[in-house]
Design an enzyme around this catalytic site. Structure first.
Site, short mmCIF file in Angstrom:
data_model
loop_
_atom_site.label_atom_id
_atom_site.label_comp_id
_atom_site.label_asym_id
_atom_site.label_seq_id
_atom_site.Cartn_x
_atom_site.Cartn_y
_atom_site.Cartn_z
N LYS A 14 28.72 31.76 53.98
CA LYS A 14 28.35 31.51 55.38
C LYS A 14 28.93 32.57 56.30
CE LYS A 14 32.66 30.17 56.79
NZ LYS A 14 33.49 30.87 57.75
N PRO A 115 33.27 37.57 48.15
CA PRO A 115 34.67 38.02 48.14
C PRO A 115 35.64 36.96 48.66
CG PRO A 115 33.32 39.42 49.57
CD PRO A 115 32.41 38.39 49.01
N ALA A 118 37.82 36.33 52.92
CA ALA A 118 36.81 37.10 53.62
C ALA A 118 36.25 36.37 54.84
CB ALA A 118 35.66 37.42 52.65
N ALA A 125 32.21 26.90 49.41
CA ALA A 125 30.82 26.88 48.93
C ALA A 125 30.77 26.45 47.47
CB ALA A 125 30.19 28.26 49.08
N ASP A 157 35.70 23.18 55.55
CA ASP A 157 34.36 23.78 55.56
C ASP A 157 33.43 23.23 54.48
OD1 ASP A 157 35.24 25.45 57.51
OD2 ASP A 157 35.36 27.24 56.26
O1 C5P Z 1 40.87 22.82 55.53
P1 C5P Z 1 41.27 24.11 54.88
O2 C5P Z 1 42.18 23.89 53.71
O3 C5P Z 1 40.12 24.99 54.55
O4 C5P Z 1 42.12 24.89 55.95
C1 C5P Z 1 42.97 25.96 55.62
C2 C5P Z 1 43.98 26.17 56.74
O5 C5P Z 1 43.33 26.68 57.90
C3 C5P Z 1 44.67 24.91 57.20
O6 C5P Z 1 45.82 24.66 56.43
C4 C5P Z 1 45.02 25.25 58.64
O7 C5P Z 1 46.19 26.04 58.66
C5 C5P Z 1 43.88 26.12 59.09
N1 C5P Z 1 42.82 25.40 59.82
C6 C5P Z 1 43.08 24.96 61.10
N2 C5P Z 1 42.09 24.30 61.79
C7 C5P Z 1 40.88 24.09 61.22
C8 C5P Z 1 40.61 24.55 59.91
C9 C5P Z 1 41.61 25.21 59.24
O8 C5P Z 1 44.17 25.14 61.63
N3 C5P Z 1 39.94 23.47 61.92
#
Ligand code: C5P
Length: 321
Positions: A14, A115, A118, A125, A157
């Site tokens: 994405k 990658p 990135a 995904a 995501d």
């Molecule tokens: O949810 P995910 O594990 O993909 O998020 C990775 C990191 O990105 C989280 O630990 C957080 O530090 C940050 N994040 C955030 N706010 C979001 C999504 C991600 O602070 N809405």
């Protein structure tokens, strides 16, 4: 003889055509508003019946086709893959097995093209594709809403990738509203030879007093107006990413010089993308950017839907490879 099922699925990456932050939450995440768009740069997943000694046997490889590309920085853009148990895809399948009481083992081959580090959502995904593929493979009959509950436990995501196409994502990213009737776009992505850590970029971000609005961007997109779109493709994570990695500074001018006026960083970086409605313009720009050797350079369509590429019954004796 009863055939074993093989499921093949594409997992599209994405970009974010808009990403604004609305606040920091008590759980450490950020409330955001983003327009996610899937692109047809895809990882590929194959699920087959596994050996009873291992509930999930995962093998992940970079696509050898990537190394054959005329891209000087390809090798440095595609770093070693993390251990399989850390793979979000592995966690997605383990969660499905646990929550749905599945005890039939699965063998998974993951061919990587997206990658890492990135901002293209590759790991998420793959996890979403694993949820869709596992649901079909084990005949679980779960709805997208039910799969979304699992997706949100794996990462912010992941839910988006159950839908693909264009979608407004809110909350920490897991509240997804698919958007229909937006025009197809052509996308050029440059992934520099360095990556960026998502938690680090979020740690350095600032919440704006006056957040940008998404509506003007959507209007420009619907009107296929590149000049209007150019000023509206916002990413609030650009400033902290640039503060961490000053080499990003070269990318906006490089995209302008390549003839793409609509450009921005994707997610928390380090990929930078350009958008156009004109296929030839995209192909020409990609060639110019590739010659500048800024990193792995990809061109293709945006707005691709997630889903099964092929699901077929194959005889057991073709599964040995
Ligand atoms: O949810 P995910 O594990 O993909 O998020 C990775 C990191 O990105 C989280 O630990 C957080 O530090 C940050 N994040 C955030 N706010 C979001 C999504 C991600 O602070 N809405």
């Amino acid at each position: 003889m009863r055939g074993a099922v093989e499921i093949r699925l594409l997992a599209p990456a994405k970009i974010n055509l808009f990403l604004e932050l609305h606040g920091k939450r008590l759980d450490g995440y950020h409330d955001l508003e983003t327009l996610m768009v899937s692109i047809d740069l895809c990882d590929e997943l194959i699920l087959r019946s596994g050996d009873p000694s291992e509930s999930i046997a995962l093998e992940a490889h970079w696509s050898s086709g990537l190394l054959a590309q005329r891209c000087i920085s390809a090798a440095s853009a595609f770093q070693p893959l993390p251990p399989v148990e850390k793979n979000l895809l592995y966690r997605a399948l383990a969660l499905l097995q646990k929550e749905c009481g599945v005890n039939s083992p699965v063998q998974v081959a993951l061919l990587k093209r997206i990658p890492l580090e990135a901002g293209l959502g590759g790991a998420s995904a793959d996890a979403a594709a694993a949820l869709l593929a596992g649901n079909a493979f084990w005949h679980l009959g779960l709805s997208i809403a039910e799969l979304s509950d699992f997706a949100a436990q794996i990462g912010s995501d992941v839910s988006f990738f159950l839908h693909g196409g264009f979608a407004l994502c809110e909350g920490r990213g897991e509240i997804v509203t698919p958007m229909e009737n937006l025009p197809p776009i052509w996308v050029v992505v440059v992934k520099p030879p360095f990556g960026l850590s998502t938690p680090l970029v979020y740690r350095k971000c600032e919440i704006p007093h006056k957040p940008c609005q998404m509506a003007p961007m959507l209007d420009a997109l619907r009107n296929r107006d590149e000049f209007a779109l150019a000023g509206q493709v916002v990413n609030r994570l650009w400033a902290p990413a640039l503060a961490i990695e000053s080499r990003l500074a070269a990318l906006p001018a490089a995209f302008d010089e390549a003839g793409l006026i609509v450009h921005q960083m994707s997610g928390s970086g380090s990929s930078y993308f350009g958008v156009t409605f004109d296929r030839m313009k995209a192909i020409r720009a990609a060639a110019i950017l590739r010659n500048r050797a800024l990193g792995f350079t990809w061109v293709g369509r945006g707005g691709v839907k997630s889903g099964t590429k092929s699901a077929c019954n194959v005889p057991h004796d073709t599964l040995s490879s």
